[in-house]
Scaffold this motif. Structure first.
Motif, PDB file in Angstrom:
ATOM      1  N   ASN A 161       0.856  -1.184   0.000  1.00  0.00           N
ATOM      2  CA  ASN A 161       0.000   0.000   0.000  1.00  0.00           C
ATOM      3  C   ASN A 161       0.893   1.234   0.000  1.00  0.00           C
ATOM      4  O   ASN A 161       1.905   1.302   0.700  1.00  0.00           O
ATOM      5  N   LEU A 163       1.627   5.513  -0.123  1.00  0.00           N
ATOM      6  CA  LEU A 163       1.239   6.876   0.214  1.00  0.00           C
ATOM      7  C   LEU A 163       2.201   7.839  -0.474  1.00  0.00           C
ATOM      8  O   LEU A 163       3.416   7.716  -0.324  1.00  0.00           O
ATOM      9  N   THR A 185      -2.628   5.985  -2.434  1.00  0.00           N
ATOM     10  CA  THR A 185      -3.227   7.130  -1.762  1.00  0.00           C
ATOM     11  C   THR A 185      -2.308   8.338  -1.909  1.00  0.00           C
ATOM     12  O   THR A 185      -1.090   8.212  -1.734  1.00  0.00           O
ATOM     13  N   THR A 187      -1.799  12.486  -0.678  1.00  0.00           N
ATOM     14  CA  THR A 187      -2.230  13.563   0.215  1.00  0.00           C
ATOM     15  C   THR A 187      -1.505  14.852  -0.137  1.00  0.00           C
ATOM     16  O   THR A 187      -0.361  14.834  -0.606  1.00  0.00           O
ATOM     17  N   ARG A 210      -6.895   7.089  -4.372  1.00  0.00           N
ATOM     18  CA  ARG A 210      -7.550   7.926  -3.367  1.00  0.00           C
ATOM     19  C   ARG A 210      -6.727   9.192  -3.124  1.00  0.00           C
ATOM     20  O   ARG A 210      -5.499   9.123  -3.011  1.00  0.00           O
TER      21      ARG A 210
END
Length: 337
Positions: A161, A163, A185, A187, A210
């Motif tokens: 996963n 980030l 993901t 951000t 996401r």
């Protein structure tokens, strides 16, 4: 906060002068006035440290480590001193304005926006990261047949996963998806960046990525990630007037986001590989000091530094300056212990 725009190579120009040149070309006098005013305003997304205690703790850590903390800034319209390593690129107001422009260009013309560090660097980083993750998965699963691993790369990458910190328009995650990563993901502390990233991922066929508004210095994320990517975010943090303090906060925060056994991959144009290694070593020493008696822990075999150097990209173009060979970009991977 996706990264720093690379300027043409000029060996006789200092990085600070390049930062000022970049700032002058990208920001009007009105922009500077607005950005300067924003230093005294706390952002909804925590860009100016909405937790005073964490700011104080970071300053104390810097003081104890004999680092020089940048001086306090008042709320007047004085510009950051570029000679001190500061820049408009360290302010959230700059990125909010930049992504407002890119959102407008996307809506009117369908433009993707900037590819920070360029397409070549992005492709090198993602391909190299993929190989590194597959190699780690191979060791974890005790697979010795390299051909089998390469043929089943997607299978191994499915457990990673990812980030992306300071994702900007999210294009790094698009490239990672093309490499076979699926749990992605991104951000960013700029709401405009996240909105642009969402539009682009839908348009370009990556609807499962996401995106969310989050500030790495005051993160609300409670999940850990096996792979954390930073392409220029630490650079931008370091250019803030309180850069040294914020960098300490960055390492405290990112260490909680990388899962044990996971890796942090940092791509920087403001730091060399050796400078990143030194910064990680400083963080490891500070964390060890906070745990108490380091010698007794080491003797018992329970003392492990949070991060350990793993590898770095060796294929970037290099240049000679002052008798030393260097690269304008550094990408370094650290293993979370």
């Amino acid at each position: 906060m996706a990264g720093i725009r690379l300027a043409p190579e000029e060996p006789e120009t200092t990085p600070q002068q390049q930062a000022r040149a970049t700032t002058d070309s990208l920001a009007s006098d009105d922009d500077r006035s607005i950005a300067a005013d924003s230093w005294s305003i706390k952002s909804e997304y925590g860009s100016t440290l909405d937790d005073d205690q964490r700011h104080a703790d970071a300053a104390e850590a810097l003081s104890s480590a004999n680092f020089r903390v940048s001086s306090d800034y008042s709320s007047d319209k004085e510009e950051p001193d570029a000679d001190g390593g500061q820049s408009m690129l360290g302010l959230q107001s700059y990125w909010d304005a930049a992504y407002a422009d890119e959102l407008s260009n996307f809506r009117e013309h369908g433009h993707t926006g900037e590819v920070w560090f360029g397409d070549d660097v992005m492709e090198i980083v993602t391909s190299w990261t993929k190989d590194l993750c597959v190699e780690i998965s191979q060791k974890e699963m005790s697979v010795s047949d390299n051909g089998e691993v390469n043929d089943q790369a997607d299978k191994y990458l499915s457990s990673w996963n990812v980030l992306d910190l300071g994702t900007g328009n999210g294009l790094l995650l698009h490239q990672l998806a093309k490499e076979g990563f699926s749990d992605l993901t991104g951000t960013d502390y700029s709401e405009g960046a996240v909105e642009l990233a969402q539009h682009l991922s839908q348009r370009d066929g990556f609807p499962n990525i996401r995106f969310m508004v989050d500030d790495i210095l005051n993160t609300k994320l409670e999940r850990q990630f096996k792979l954390v990517m930073d392409k220029g975010t630490l650079d931008a943090i370091g250019l803030h007037p309180d850069g040294p303090v914020k960098r300490v906060m960055y390492w405290d925060s990112v260490s909680k986001l990388v899962a044990p056994g996971g890796i942090l991959v940092i791509t920087s144009c403001n730091n060399t590989k050796d400078e990143l290694l030194e910064e990680v070593e400083n963080f490891n020493m500070r964390k060890s000091n906070l745990t108490g008696d380091v010698s007794s822990e080491a003797a018992s075999g329970t003392d492990h530094p949070p991060f350990e150097y793993l590898s770095h990209v060796r294929t970037y173009p290099t240049f000679m300056f002052g008798g030393s060979v260097g690269s304008r970009v550094a990408t370094v991977a650290f293993l979370r212990k």
